[in-house]
Design a protein around this motif. Structure first.
Motif, PDB file in Angstrom:
ATOM      1  N   TYR A  48       0.543  -1.016  -0.205  1.00 35.99           N
ATOM      2  CA  TYR A  48      -0.183   0.017  -0.464  1.00 35.99           C
ATOM      3  C   TYR A  48       0.497   0.750  -0.067  1.00 35.99           C
ATOM      4  O   TYR A  48       0.093   2.062  -0.419  1.00 35.99           O
ATOM      5  CB  TYR A  48      -1.366   0.289   1.230  1.00 35.99           C
ATOM      6  CG  TYR A  48      -2.367   0.598   0.921  1.00 35.99           C
ATOM      7  CD1 TYR A  48      -2.905   0.607   0.229  1.00 35.99           C
ATOM      8  CD2 TYR A  48      -1.738   2.460   1.470  1.00 35.99           C
ATOM      9  CE1 TYR A  48      -4.184   0.933   0.235  1.00 35.99           C
ATOM     10  CE2 TYR A  48      -2.919   3.475   1.768  1.00 35.99           C
ATOM     11  CZ  TYR A  48      -4.590   2.693   0.871  1.00 35.99           C
ATOM     12  OH  TYR A  48      -5.393   3.328   0.859  1.00 35.99           O
ATOM     13  N   THR A  49       1.971   0.772   0.498  1.00 35.25           N
ATOM     14  CA  THR A  49       2.821   2.332   0.453  1.00 35.25           C
ATOM     15  C   THR A  49       3.888   2.349   0.065  1.00 35.25           C
ATOM     16  O   THR A  49       4.538   3.198  -0.269  1.00 35.25           O
ATOM     17  CB  THR A  49       2.952   2.418   2.200  1.00 35.25           C
ATOM     18  OG1 THR A  49       4.020   0.794   2.436  1.00 35.25           O
ATOM     19  CG2 THR A  49       2.417   2.873   2.941  1.00 35.25           C
ATOM     20  N   ASP A  50       4.007   1.751  -1.024  1.00 31.52           N
ATOM     21  CA  ASP A  50       5.121   1.122  -2.461  1.00 31.52           C
ATOM     22  C   ASP A  50       4.789   2.747  -3.200  1.00 31.52           C
ATOM     23  O   ASP A  50       4.393   2.835  -3.776  1.00 31.52           O
ATOM     24  CB  ASP A  50       5.125   0.543  -2.409  1.00 31.52           C
ATOM     25  CG  ASP A  50       6.267  -0.377  -3.966  1.00 31.52           C
ATOM     26  OD1 ASP A  50       6.710   0.831  -4.756  1.00 31.52           O
ATOM     27  OD2 ASP A  50       6.350  -1.104  -4.288  1.00 31.52           O
ATOM     28  N   TYR A  51       5.629   3.899  -3.313  1.00 34.63           N
ATOM     29  CA  TYR A  51       5.933   4.713  -3.888  1.00 34.63           C
ATOM     30  C   TYR A  51       6.176   4.703  -5.201  1.00 34.63           C
ATOM     31  O   TYR A  51       5.531   5.670  -5.466  1.00 34.63           O
ATOM     32  CB  TYR A  51       6.571   6.230  -3.429  1.00 34.63           C
ATOM     33  CG  TYR A  51       6.110   7.267  -4.045  1.00 34.63           C
ATOM     34  CD1 TYR A  51       4.137   7.603  -4.006  1.00 34.63           C
ATOM     35  CD2 TYR A  51       7.065   8.126  -4.808  1.00 34.63           C
ATOM     36  CE1 TYR A  51       4.493   9.207  -4.125  1.00 34.63           C
ATOM     37  CE2 TYR A  51       6.121   8.871  -5.209  1.00 34.63           C
ATOM     38  CZ  TYR A  51       5.114   9.746  -4.796  1.00 34.63           C
ATOM     39  OH  TYR A  51       4.525  10.923  -5.633  1.00 34.63           O
ATOM     40  N   ASP A  52       6.414   2.951  -6.069  1.00 35.18           N
ATOM     41  CA  ASP A  52       6.981   3.734  -6.929  1.00 35.18           C
ATOM     42  C   ASP A  52       5.758   2.553  -7.262  1.00 35.18           C
ATOM     43  O   ASP A  52       5.086   3.549  -8.969  1.00 35.18           O
ATOM     44  CB  ASP A  52       7.903   2.177  -7.639  1.00 35.18           C
ATOM     45  CG  ASP A  52       9.943   3.077  -6.985  1.00 35.18           C
ATOM     46  OD1 ASP A  52       9.442   4.359  -7.013  1.00 35.18           O
ATOM     47  OD2 ASP A  52       9.956   2.179  -7.627  1.00 35.18           O
ATOM     48  N   VAL A  53       4.812   2.331  -6.771  1.00 37.05           N
ATOM     49  CA  VAL A  53       3.483   1.901  -7.691  1.00 37.05           C
ATOM     50  C   VAL A  53       2.615   2.923  -7.482  1.00 37.05           C
ATOM     51  O   VAL A  53       1.714   3.655  -8.306  1.00 37.05           O
ATOM     52  CB  VAL A  53       2.910   0.381  -6.639  1.00 37.05           C
ATOM     53  CG1 VAL A  53       1.254   0.350  -6.257  1.00 37.05           C
ATOM     54  CG2 VAL A  53       3.696  -0.900  -6.553  1.00 37.05           C
ATOM     55  N   CYS A  54       2.748   3.793  -6.161  1.00 38.61           N
ATOM     56  CA  CYS A  54       1.785   4.782  -5.754  1.00 38.61           C
ATOM     57  C   CYS A  54       1.708   6.191  -6.838  1.00 38.61           C
ATOM     58  O   CYS A  54       1.256   6.709  -7.341  1.00 38.61           O
ATOM     59  CB  CYS A  54       1.593   5.067  -4.594  1.00 38.61           C
ATOM     60  SG  CYS A  54       0.692   3.856  -3.203  1.00 38.61           S
ATOM     61  N   SER A  55       2.758   6.097  -7.207  1.00 38.37           N
ATOM     62  CA  SER A  55       3.191   7.488  -8.210  1.00 38.37           C
ATOM     63  C   SER A  55       2.368   7.118  -9.188  1.00 38.37           C
ATOM     64  O   SER A  55       1.900   7.589 -10.389  1.00 38.37           O
ATOM     65  CB  SER A  55       4.206   7.931  -8.146  1.00 38.37           C
ATOM     66  OG  SER A  55       4.894   7.027  -8.612  1.00 38.37           O
ATOM     67  N   GLN A  56       2.824   5.538  -9.882  1.00 34.91           N
ATOM     68  CA  GLN A  56       2.429   5.540 -10.861  1.00 34.91           C
ATOM     69  C   GLN A  56       1.004   5.496 -10.884  1.00 34.91           C
ATOM     70  O   GLN A  56       0.026   5.741 -12.267  1.00 34.91           O
ATOM     71  CB  GLN A  56       2.261   4.003 -11.792  1.00 34.91           C
ATOM     72  CG  GLN A  56       4.257   4.127 -11.826  1.00 34.91           C
ATOM     73  CD  GLN A  56       4.296   2.631 -12.359  1.00 34.91           C
ATOM     74  OE1 GLN A  56       3.474   1.550 -13.291  1.00 34.91           O
ATOM     75  NE2 GLN A  56       4.606   1.230 -11.266  1.00 34.91           N
ATOM     76  N   ILE A  57       0.257   4.969 -10.088  1.00 33.55           N
ATOM     77  CA  ILE A  57      -1.469   4.793  -9.992  1.00 33.55           C
ATOM     78  C   ILE A  57      -1.813   6.420 -10.052  1.00 33.55           C
ATOM     79  O   ILE A  57      -2.838   6.940 -10.953  1.00 33.55           O
ATOM     80  CB  ILE A  57      -1.919   4.851  -8.929  1.00 33.55           C
ATOM     81  CG1 ILE A  57      -1.103   2.921  -8.748  1.00 33.55           C
ATOM     82  CG2 ILE A  57      -2.886   4.559  -8.345  1.00 33.55           C
ATOM     83  CD1 ILE A  57      -1.970   2.127  -7.409  1.00 33.55           C
ATOM     84  N   LEU A  58      -1.441   7.768  -9.267  1.00 33.55           N
ATOM     85  CA  LEU A  58      -1.725   8.542  -9.385  1.00 33.55           C
ATOM     86  C   LEU A  58      -1.435   9.319 -10.642  1.00 33.55           C
ATOM     87  O   LEU A  58      -2.262  10.589 -11.474  1.00 33.55           O
ATOM     88  CB  LEU A  58      -0.876  10.025  -7.799  1.00 33.55           C
ATOM     89  CG  LEU A  58      -1.519  10.799  -7.934  1.00 33.55           C
ATOM     90  CD1 LEU A  58      -2.309  11.063  -7.588  1.00 33.55           C
ATOM     91  CD2 LEU A  58      -0.347  12.358  -6.866  1.00 33.55           C
TER      92      LEU A  58
END
Length: 389
Positions: free
Chosen positions: A365-375
């Motif tokens: 949930y906090t993996d920013y590599d994933v989250c930056s792509q989602i955003l």
């Protein structure tokens, strides 16, 4: 004068005892039983339990502040116990029958989880037979139930990501939690072998994210259940990261104030480079706190207004927390890298904070590599990538 957050006052009162057992938690690789006893005495485990069963239905901002405070004392304890708390919000999305089973006879009951869909199931009359080795179940030694993930297929042959809830007597715990960070969380593996799970203990994840689960609407007067489960389930991760980072600021000051170079005797802790690093990390942690508090308050406002969050709002909530975690880890690293060789000894608090800080950014949930792509996809109006949950 009435405290604006009485739970936080109760948590602060036991922090010295929790901090004193931080090394014990690491050595035992689970939360000490005494920590659980003290925390349950505060009632925090009922934070997200429905009032119908004696729960508190705390606002997310108030809960998160408690997690931040607890994390500065012992990250592993906070990680495990906060999840035991937030899982109650998820259980409240299940059927009334399931909730009665969990809390009817034992209002203090809690659940751990292993929700990645690794379970193997066989469809049988009235439910499923569940088997699997379900890892990363934080706090499982102190839980009465477990929420486990699996995939099943609907009438159209489509794969459906689901959760099953099983009682403690239906699984064993494998003591395999030998980890670099969050050693005290006791995130062990649950072993299930053809456990029967009736339909009323099963929910589809999609329904729990879209207000279509069996428990949605059971508590129309509540301000915390008119929402998807995931933001509450994951709310502790960023709060823990912030608490660890704030403690790192204090511990760094305490341990480097009188530090001198071994070979020259020159002051290190009060030298300009150390002061500059401390200043930047202080600003960064303060920014992370402000960002998180704004995000947590947005959760509360939506709940009060009974405004179900949009997909864009859910994306913002998740990625905001992931970015705050990124900032907290950077702030910790900046200080630890100049804390000296003695900071690497097992008994030094700084190395524990360093390890625990990095673990807060390792969760899906906090993996920013994933989250930056989602955003980024959301900002540009693109459809969500189904490979990134």
């Amino acid at each position: 004068m009435t405290s604006p957050n009485p739970m936080l006052d109760r948590i602060r009162a036991i922090l010295p005892d929790i901090a004193a057992r931080a090394d014990q938690a690491e050595k035992e690789r689970q939360v000490p039983a005494e920590n659980i006893r003290l925390l349950k005495q505060t009632g925090m485990h009922r934070a997200f339990q429905p009032r119908h069963y004696g729960g508190l239905e705390m606002s997310l901002p108030d809960f998160a502040q408690c997690v931040v405070a607890l994390s500065g004392a012992c990250g592993g304890t906070s990680w495990a116990f906060s999840l035991l708390c937030t899982h109650s919000h998820q259980l409240a999305m299940f059927s009334k029958q399931l909730q009665d089973e969990v809390w009817g006879q034992n209002p203090d009951a809690t659940a751990s989880s292993s929700i990645a869909p690794f379970g193997r199931t066989e469809e049988v009359e009235g439910g499923i037979l569940f088997s699997g080795e379900m890892g990363w179940s934080s706090g499982c030694d102190h839980a009465d139930w477990a929420i486990v993930g699996f995939n099943r297929f609907d009438a159209n042959g489509e794969k459906v990501y689901c959760f099953a809830v099983v009682p403690r007597q239906d699984y064993t715990i494998r003591d395999d939690w030998y980890a670099m960070g969050m050693r005290g969380s006791g995130s062990k593996t649950l072993i299930l072998d053809k456990v029967f799970v009736p339909e009323h203990r099963i929910q589809a994840a999609k329904g729990m994210m879209e207000g279509q689960s069996a428990g949605f609407g059971l508590y129309p007067d509540s301000q915390i259940f008119y929402t998807p489960y995931r933001p509450y389930f994951a709310s502790g991760f960023a709060a823990i990261s912030l608490g660890v980072a704030e403690r790192m600021l204090e511990a760094f000051k305490e341990k480097t104030r009188n530090r001198v170079r071994a070979y020259t005797g020159a002051s290190v802790g009060m030298a300009t480079p150390a002061l500059m690093r401390l200043a930047e990390s202080t600003h960064q942690v303060g920014a992370a706190r402000a960002f998180l508090e704004k995000t947590w308050e947005d959760h509360r406002v939506h709940g009060v207004a009974k405004q179900y969050p949009t997909a864009e709002t859910l994306t913002a909530w998740r990625t905001n927390q992931a970015y705050a975690v990124k900032m907290c880890i950077e702030a910790v690293d900046r200080l630890f890298s100049v804390a000296g060789a003695s900071a690497w000894f097992d008994g030094n608090e700084l190395q524990r904070l360093f390890r625990d800080s990095h673990m807060t950014g390792a969760h899906a949930y906090t993996d920013y590599d994933v989250c930056s792509q989602i955003l980024g996809r959301s900002i540009m109006g693109m459809e969500p990538d189904p490979t990134m949950i």
